[in-house]
Design an enzyme around this catalytic site. Structure first.
Site, PDB file in Angstrom:
ATOM      1  N   ASP A   1      18.044   9.865  32.518  1.00  0.00           N
ATOM      2  CA  ASP A   1      17.672  10.050  31.105  1.00  0.00           C
ATOM      3  C   ASP A   1      18.179  11.378  30.555  1.00  0.00           C
ATOM      4  O   ASP A   1      17.455  12.071  29.817  1.00  0.00           O
ATOM      5  CB  ASP A   1      16.144   9.946  30.940  1.00  0.00           C
ATOM      6  CG  ASP A   1      15.597   8.603  31.392  1.00  0.00           C
ATOM      7  OD1 ASP A   1      16.316   7.601  31.277  1.00  0.00           O
ATOM      8  OD2 ASP A   1      14.449   8.555  31.875  1.00  0.00           O
TER       9      ASP A   1
ATOM     10  N   GLY B   1      13.361  -8.038  28.466  1.00  0.00           N
ATOM     11  CA  GLY B   1      14.638  -8.242  27.805  1.00  0.00           C
ATOM     12  C   GLY B   1      14.571  -8.299  26.288  1.00  0.00           C
ATOM     13  O   GLY B   1      15.396  -8.938  25.652  1.00  0.00           O
ATOM     14  N   THR B   2      13.575  -7.620  25.686  1.00  0.00           N
ATOM     15  CA  THR B   2      13.529  -7.657  24.214  1.00  0.00           C
ATOM     16  C   THR B   2      14.662  -6.824  23.617  1.00  0.00           C
ATOM     17  O   THR B   2      15.156  -7.144  22.538  1.00  0.00           O
ATOM     18  CB  THR B   2      12.168  -7.177  23.652  1.00  0.00           C
ATOM     19  OG1 THR B   2      12.015  -5.785  23.886  1.00  0.00           O
ATOM     20  CG2 THR B   2      11.012  -7.946  24.271  1.00  0.00           C
TER      21      THR B   2
ATOM     22  N   LEU C   1      21.047   4.388  38.880  1.00  0.00           N
ATOM     23  CA  LEU C   1      22.424   4.107  39.296  1.00  0.00           C
ATOM     24  C   LEU C   1      22.984   5.293  40.084  1.00  0.00           C
ATOM     25  O   LEU C   1      22.617   6.447  39.833  1.00  0.00           O
ATOM     26  CB  LEU C   1      23.285   3.815  38.068  1.00  0.00           C
ATOM     27  CG  LEU C   1      22.830   2.586  37.260  1.00  0.00           C
ATOM     28  CD1 LEU C   1      23.471   2.557  35.886  1.00  0.00           C
ATOM     29  CD2 LEU C   1      23.122   1.293  38.022  1.00  0.00           C
TER      30      LEU C   1
ATOM     31  N   GLU D   1      13.529   0.714  18.751  1.00  0.00           N
ATOM     32  CA  GLU D   1      14.601   0.501  19.732  1.00  0.00           C
ATOM     33  C   GLU D   1      15.503  -0.638  19.281  1.00  0.00           C
ATOM     34  O   GLU D   1      16.729  -0.554  19.387  1.00  0.00           O
ATOM     35  CB  GLU D   1      14.017   0.139  21.113  1.00  0.00           C
ATOM     36  CG  GLU D   1      13.313   1.270  21.828  1.00  0.00           C
ATOM     37  CD  GLU D   1      12.783   0.815  23.189  1.00  0.00           C
ATOM     38  OE1 GLU D   1      13.510   0.126  23.913  1.00  0.00           O
ATOM     39  OE2 GLU D   1      11.630   1.142  23.518  1.00  0.00           O
TER      40      GLU D   1
ATOM     41  N   HIS E   1      16.086   4.800  25.855  1.00  0.00           N
ATOM     42  CA  HIS E   1      14.871   5.345  26.461  1.00  0.00           C
ATOM     43  C   HIS E   1      13.769   5.457  25.409  1.00  0.00           C
ATOM     44  O   HIS E   1      14.010   5.945  24.311  1.00  0.00           O
ATOM     45  CB  HIS E   1      15.162   6.718  27.071  1.00  0.00           C
ATOM     46  CG  HIS E   1      13.980   7.278  27.806  1.00  0.00           C
ATOM     47  ND1 HIS E   1      13.591   6.827  29.045  1.00  0.00           N
ATOM     48  CD2 HIS E   1      13.070   8.228  27.455  1.00  0.00           C
ATOM     49  CE1 HIS E   1      12.507   7.469  29.431  1.00  0.00           C
ATOM     50  NE2 HIS E   1      12.173   8.330  28.479  1.00  0.00           N
TER      51      HIS E   1
END
Lengths: 223, 223
Positions: free
Chosen positions: B147, B15-16, B95, B176, B111
């Site tokens: 992706d 969870g960074t 998903l 990111e 990504h």
């Protein structure tokens, strides 16, 4: 006096990558000479450029020949000119596995995309169509698969929202003209070693300083 | 007072990326709040981070459920929290097309590679194994293919010769944490429009100035 590496260039088109090598050679930025240029297109402007610089230039006609026969004719010329490195610079014909094997490690390609993205004949147009924000160019040793061999250098540039295919292509080309001579100089200095998929660049002179940097380009060439 | 965009974050791991959103939100660098966090892993540290910031956090157990049932449980929570944007931030579960369709244009993914290169679960390791000199990260709208959806922002970094997979992953992660909040802010300002595969970023405030740049990163985010 430094011994000059003997380079052959294979080109099918305009030959601006070829010109970048010739220019770098004439300015003594690289320890290499283009000693012969081969094309599969009679009208390739690359042949004219070569002749303008009194470099032997051959149209090797692929018509009425198998791929092997065509490459055999090329190989004869390459050997006659004691070629030590072959550069595919906008050469649009796929080489056979046997040709590639014969020259493996002495045959490099430049591709107008950040491989492995956008292999194939229109790396610039495909990048634009995909909608990437960043593209670039890649030099690599050629192996049996198209645009696949071990990567030597890469450089990344921004894709701008207004870019046409030609806008993007010309900005990528400007960077190609930088990384191709650098790649050749690393090869000429004997600093490239292939380990599987990795190309190790051994430390050496601060050759990078000879090549002015462009703004807004990320150069992937660490060692 | 600026209205805050209501964000849900889907996360499976540390969870960074989530933390980078929470931090940007708390520092009021983005006009958005994380209002709910969902995970498919009970032990995901992302859930702990959320609770530490008093953000509702749910483990939605995928066990003994079809994918549709699992997503249905998620959708119920998302709707209860009046979510306007869903961010997949290290969410490792694919998903279904029907979930993706339902939220298309309001569902984004980050990504750790320069897409379309190195899709899949280990973008960093795959880049290293391939031997690229440049990698990076990508934010994009999620579509039905993994992706693959329209790209919002990208950033490129150098791969260093000595890099381990973790070295590379952590340098990509630092970037990111920059492009994800930027992407969210563009969305919050209503400045992103999808045209086929292209995402148009309309001009706006000089929001980029709020986010300090890192050295040796090429930011692909022009408008």
């Amino acid at each position: 006096m430094v011994r000059e590496l003997r380079i052959a260039v294979l080109a099918s088109g305009q030959g601006t990558d070829l010109q970048s090598i010739i220019d770098a050679s004439e300015k003594q930025m690289i320890d290499a000479d283009v000693v012969v240029v081969l094309s599969d297109k009679k009208e390739a402007y690359a042949l004219k450029r070569a002749r303008h610089h009194t470099i032997p230039a051959f149209f090797v006609d692929p018509k009425h020949k198998t791929r092997e026969e065509h490459e055999h004719a090329m190989t004869r010329i390459l050997k006659e000119h004691n070629v030590e490195l072959i550069v595919e610079a906008g050469y649009m014909r796929l080489l056979t596995p046997s040709f590639v094997k014969q020259w493996y490690g002495e045959l490099i390609n430049i591709h107008p995309a950040l491989l492995p993205s956008f292999k194939g004949v229109d790396g610039q147009g495909d990048a634009l169509a995909y909608g990437v924000r960043i593209s670039g160019c890649t030099t690599h040793f050629t192996d049996e698969d198209m645009d696949h061999g071990p990567i030597i250098l890469q450089a990344a540039i921004k894709v701008k929202p207004q870019d046409t295919r030609d806008d993007l292509a010309s900005r990528i080309l400007a960077v190609e003209h930088q990384i191709l001579p650098r790649t050749i100089q690393l090869f000429a200095e004997g600093r490239l070693t292939i380990h599987g998929r990795s190309v190790l660049i051994s430390p050496g002179d601060s050759w990078l300083d000879k090549y002015p940097r462009l703004d807004d380009v990320l150069y992937g060439e660490g060692y």
